[in-house]
Design an enzyme around this catalytic site. Sequence first.
Site, PDB file in Angstrom:
ATOM      1  N   GLY A  28       0.728  -1.174  -0.004  1.00 31.74           N
ATOM      2  CA  GLY A  28      -0.038   0.029   0.198  1.00 31.74           C
ATOM      3  C   GLY A  28       0.863   1.212   0.200  1.00 31.74           C
ATOM      4  O   GLY A  28       0.559   2.157   0.671  1.00 31.74           O
ATOM      5  N   ASP A  32      -2.716   6.387   1.502  1.00 36.67           N
ATOM      6  CA  ASP A  32      -3.251   7.502   2.195  1.00 36.67           C
ATOM      7  C   ASP A  32      -2.318   7.329   3.822  1.00 36.67           C
ATOM      8  O   ASP A  32      -1.539   8.377   4.154  1.00 36.67           O
ATOM      9  CB  ASP A  32      -4.390   7.700   2.776  1.00 36.67           C
ATOM     10  CG  ASP A  32      -4.774   9.153   2.704  1.00 36.67           C
ATOM     11  OD1 ASP A  32      -4.452   9.919   1.678  1.00 36.67           O
ATOM     12  OD2 ASP A  32      -5.752   9.720   3.417  1.00 36.67           O
ATOM     13  N   THR A  34       0.322   5.635   4.117  1.00 40.19           N
ATOM     14  CA  THR A  34       1.855   5.505   4.030  1.00 40.19           C
ATOM     15  C   THR A  34       2.390   6.958   3.976  1.00 40.19           C
ATOM     16  O   THR A  34       3.501   7.457   4.531  1.00 40.19           O
ATOM     17  CB  THR A  34       2.218   4.977   2.632  1.00 40.19           C
ATOM     18  OG1 THR A  34       1.586   3.497   2.788  1.00 40.19           O
ATOM     19  CG2 THR A  34       3.633   4.825   2.402  1.00 40.19           C
ATOM     20  N   LYS A  35       1.617   7.943   3.103  1.00 39.06           N
ATOM     21  CA  LYS A  35       1.931   9.269   3.137  1.00 39.06           C
ATOM     22  C   LYS A  35       1.788  10.133   4.112  1.00 39.06           C
ATOM     23  O   LYS A  35       2.518  10.929   4.490  1.00 39.06           O
ATOM     24  CB  LYS A  35       1.545   9.779   1.482  1.00 39.06           C
ATOM     25  CG  LYS A  35       0.262  10.212   1.554  1.00 39.06           C
ATOM     26  CD  LYS A  35       0.046  10.984   0.247  1.00 39.06           C
ATOM     27  CE  LYS A  35      -1.413  11.419   0.210  1.00 39.06           C
ATOM     28  NZ  LYS A  35      -2.077  11.305  -0.975  1.00 39.06           N
ATOM     29  N   ARG A  65       5.862   1.720 -11.619  1.00 39.68           N
ATOM     30  CA  ARG A  65       6.797   2.978 -11.692  1.00 39.68           C
ATOM     31  C   ARG A  65       8.071   2.292 -11.200  1.00 39.68           C
ATOM     32  O   ARG A  65       8.250   1.473 -10.352  1.00 39.68           O
ATOM     33  CB  ARG A  65       6.062   4.005 -10.961  1.00 39.68           C
ATOM     34  CG  ARG A  65       5.979   3.781  -9.407  1.00 39.68           C
ATOM     35  CD  ARG A  65       5.369   5.098  -8.753  1.00 39.68           C
ATOM     36  NE  ARG A  65       4.767   5.083  -7.535  1.00 39.68           N
ATOM     37  CZ  ARG A  65       3.936   5.739  -7.187  1.00 39.68           C
ATOM     38  NH1 ARG A  65       3.707   7.006  -7.868  1.00 39.68           N
ATOM     39  NH2 ARG A  65       3.313   5.970  -5.958  1.00 39.68           N
ATOM     40  N   ASP A 110       0.658  -7.027  -8.314  1.00 41.70           N
ATOM     41  CA  ASP A 110      -0.255  -7.220  -7.592  1.00 41.70           C
ATOM     42  C   ASP A 110      -0.261  -8.113  -6.221  1.00 41.70           C
ATOM     43  O   ASP A 110       0.442  -8.801  -6.279  1.00 41.70           O
ATOM     44  CB  ASP A 110      -1.109  -8.184  -8.574  1.00 41.70           C
ATOM     45  CG  ASP A 110      -2.657  -8.067  -8.385  1.00 41.70           C
ATOM     46  OD1 ASP A 110      -3.410  -7.264  -9.296  1.00 41.70           O
ATOM     47  OD2 ASP A 110      -2.972  -8.588  -7.336  1.00 41.70           O
ATOM     48  N   PHE A 111      -0.951  -7.546  -5.262  1.00 42.60           N
ATOM     49  CA  PHE A 111      -0.819  -8.385  -4.197  1.00 42.60           C
ATOM     50  C   PHE A 111      -1.391  -9.862  -4.032  1.00 42.60           C
ATOM     51  O   PHE A 111      -0.913 -10.561  -3.195  1.00 42.60           O
ATOM     52  CB  PHE A 111      -1.774  -7.731  -3.087  1.00 42.60           C
ATOM     53  CG  PHE A 111      -1.374  -6.315  -2.674  1.00 42.60           C
ATOM     54  CD1 PHE A 111      -0.107  -5.645  -2.604  1.00 42.60           C
ATOM     55  CD2 PHE A 111      -2.288  -5.373  -2.244  1.00 42.60           C
ATOM     56  CE1 PHE A 111       0.181  -4.472  -2.787  1.00 42.60           C
ATOM     57  CE2 PHE A 111      -2.126  -3.970  -2.103  1.00 42.60           C
ATOM     58  CZ  PHE A 111      -0.791  -3.563  -2.171  1.00 42.60           C
ATOM     59  N   HIS A 266     -10.132   1.185  20.141  1.00 44.55           N
ATOM     60  CA  HIS A 266      -9.796   2.356  20.758  1.00 44.55           C
ATOM     61  C   HIS A 266     -10.202   2.549  22.168  1.00 44.55           C
ATOM     62  O   HIS A 266      -9.572   2.738  22.962  1.00 44.55           O
ATOM     63  CB  HIS A 266      -9.878   3.651  20.058  1.00 44.55           C
ATOM     64  CG  HIS A 266      -9.101   3.646  18.570  1.00 44.55           C
ATOM     65  ND1 HIS A 266      -8.249   2.881  18.294  1.00 44.55           N
ATOM     66  CD2 HIS A 266      -9.771   4.074  17.476  1.00 44.55           C
ATOM     67  CE1 HIS A 266      -7.834   2.812  16.914  1.00 44.55           C
ATOM     68  NE2 HIS A 266      -8.935   3.521  16.518  1.00 44.55           N
ATOM     69  N   LYS A 366     -19.084  11.225  15.786  1.00 40.37           N
ATOM     70  CA  LYS A 366     -18.378  12.117  14.803  1.00 40.37           C
ATOM     71  C   LYS A 366     -19.316  13.334  14.622  1.00 40.37           C
ATOM     72  O   LYS A 366     -20.536  13.301  15.396  1.00 40.37           O
ATOM     73  CB  LYS A 366     -18.387  11.484  13.288  1.00 40.37           C
ATOM     74  CG  LYS A 366     -17.340  10.286  13.335  1.00 40.37           C
ATOM     75  CD  LYS A 366     -16.532   9.924  12.206  1.00 40.37           C
ATOM     76  CE  LYS A 366     -15.595   8.906  12.054  1.00 40.37           C
ATOM     77  NZ  LYS A 366     -14.267   9.277  12.735  1.00 40.37           N
TER      78      LYS A 366
HETATM   79  C1  BG6 Z   1      -9.419   5.715  13.578  1.00 32.11           C
HETATM   80  C2  BG6 Z   1     -10.923   5.580  13.246  1.00 32.11           C
HETATM   81  O1  BG6 Z   1      -9.107   4.382  13.941  1.00 32.11           O
HETATM   82  O2  BG6 Z   1      -9.364   6.504  14.552  1.00 32.11           O
HETATM   83  C3  BG6 Z   1     -11.317   6.979  12.649  1.00 32.11           C
HETATM   84  O3  BG6 Z   1     -11.090   4.676  12.068  1.00 32.11           O
HETATM   85  C4  BG6 Z   1     -11.364   7.998  13.790  1.00 32.11           C
HETATM   86  O4  BG6 Z   1     -12.679   6.959  12.408  1.00 32.11           O
HETATM   87  C5  BG6 Z   1      -9.652   7.802  14.345  1.00 32.11           C
HETATM   88  O5  BG6 Z   1     -11.532   9.230  13.437  1.00 32.11           O
HETATM   89  C6  BG6 Z   1      -9.471   8.491  15.524  1.00 32.11           C
HETATM   90  O6  BG6 Z   1      -8.102   8.529  15.917  1.00 32.11           O
HETATM   91  P1  BG6 Z   1      -7.660   9.767  16.456  1.00 32.11           P
HETATM   92  O7  BG6 Z   1      -6.259   9.667  16.552  1.00 32.11           O
HETATM   93  O8  BG6 Z   1      -7.665  11.021  15.517  1.00 32.11           O
HETATM   94  O9  BG6 Z   1      -8.270  10.438  17.713  1.00 32.11           O
END
Ligand code: BG6
Length: 519
Positions: A28, A32, A34-35, A65, A110-111, A266, A366
């Site tokens: 990957g 996103d 990675t960068k 590439r 290809d993976f 989390h 959110k």
């Molecule tokens: C990610 C969720 O794992 O954690 C996101 O997929 C969420 O939806 C993000 O926004 C929250 O992480 P942080 O570090 O921005 O609090």
Amino acid sequence: MTAVGGTLVAERSGEADIAPPATMFIFGASGDLTKRLLMPALYNLAVEKLLNAHFSVVGVDHIARSEQDYRDYLDSTVPGLIAGHSNAPEKIDSAAWSWLVERCGYVSGDFEDEDTYRRLADRIAAIAAADGHANAVFYLAVAPRFFGPVVDHLGKAGLLKETPDGFRRIVIEKPFGTDLTSAQALDAALLRDTTEKQIYRIDHFLGKETVQNVMALRFGNGIFEPIWNREYIDHVQITAAETVTVEARGRFYDATGALRDMVPNHMFQLLSMVAMEPPNSFDADAVRTEKAKVVEAIRRYSPEEALKWSVRGQYRAGDIDGRVVSDFTSEPDVSPDSTTETYVALKYMIDNWRWSGVPFYIRTGKALSVRRTEIAIQFKRAPSVLFRDTPTGTLEPNLLVIHVQPDEGISLRFAAKVPGRKVKLSKVDMDFRYSDYFRAEPSTGYETLIYDCLIGDATLFQRADNIEAGWAAVQSLIDATAGGHGDIHPYAAGSSGPEAADELIGRDGFSWLPLRGRI
Ligand code: BG6
């Protein structure tokens, strides 16, 4: 220590050792993650001089590439995304950045194609001949549907077999499965060609300094542990409020929802840091065993209980600090009749000796009014008998709040006498802010995790049983709400979430900490 603005500021200690030589294969490579996170984290490690002279990166991706094209791509995209430098890319330490980019190579493929893995094997052999090591970290920064196939191909190509001159480690991002059964199946697939010790399952919350600091607060101080139990603690509130909407992640989020996205991973990381028993040591398995035990002790609800002790919400149009937000169901790639939750509040009980009878309330969502992640520990009130004939009346409970982000720190709320002739108490806050004491280095949170993986320290990574215990605790709610069952409470974007969540905690006589203002 140096004095800054009258405050003592501790220097970041430079005691960490340089990581062993290794090649990090990033699947990957053009994505996103990675960068935005991996390359900036590697850059920060290069600035700290923690990467080995024989460290290298090999990007793996389907885009055809050359190696030089990949380096040019990194050069033109990453510096502007490095934390702390996004508005001033010229402040990048160009020596450290060039050092890193020079070490980046590329394999296109290809993976799901065996040939890709043959090329990776050739690359490892070439590095072994040139640098004298065959250490490889395979970082899966890819969509979850590729986790199984990539590991399967790595296994078949013999790339997961460790040798005296080569460790082989796999780093795997969340989401790790979508429920208990799929997580177990993924674990079984991963463990076919590897051992648990080779797998580093990331939960990036564990890379946050404040999350790690919960252990320091609890176990590095003598005054907290004696009162850290059901005798003194009334309840615990864990909040992860976000102002962001689903943005460009509509497809993923509509299929996932706030519960799966945040809770078994989390939120339970925060819960286990607060609620685990002291481990025998900081050894990876000692810590992870205690964390698994506490998540396993979360009461398993029946589907009816799961619905009773949860509130799911979905944001509607609103305004977040002047930013106009539309209904979740009109976001790109979200179904117009979606019943996916963008907010969830839950009550859990932990059925063990320490926590029996102490409710843990969790909320995350959110498009809320503020971005704030915090853990609030509310202690039992002191008896107010002494104050019964004073204007004070009932005493306020003490509150310890761990501010995970932003504005990292810890506050303690207690009662103090209001100056004057009458005996009147008022709540006051004692406030510790990290930034007053420690110089914050720009960080993505991934630096610690990548460094730990390179040195083979798995303490901050999830073991299979940690992940599975998390899914098991939320499984009854997943089952009870499958197929669009259960209520979804609308809330306005920019609010504190649905009123039903206030009612949930209110049933026990408590209320959420307001989302505005610190402590
Ligand atoms: C990610 C969720 O794992 O954690 C996101 O997929 C969420 O939806 C993000 O926004 C929250 O992480 P942080 O570090 O921005 O609090």
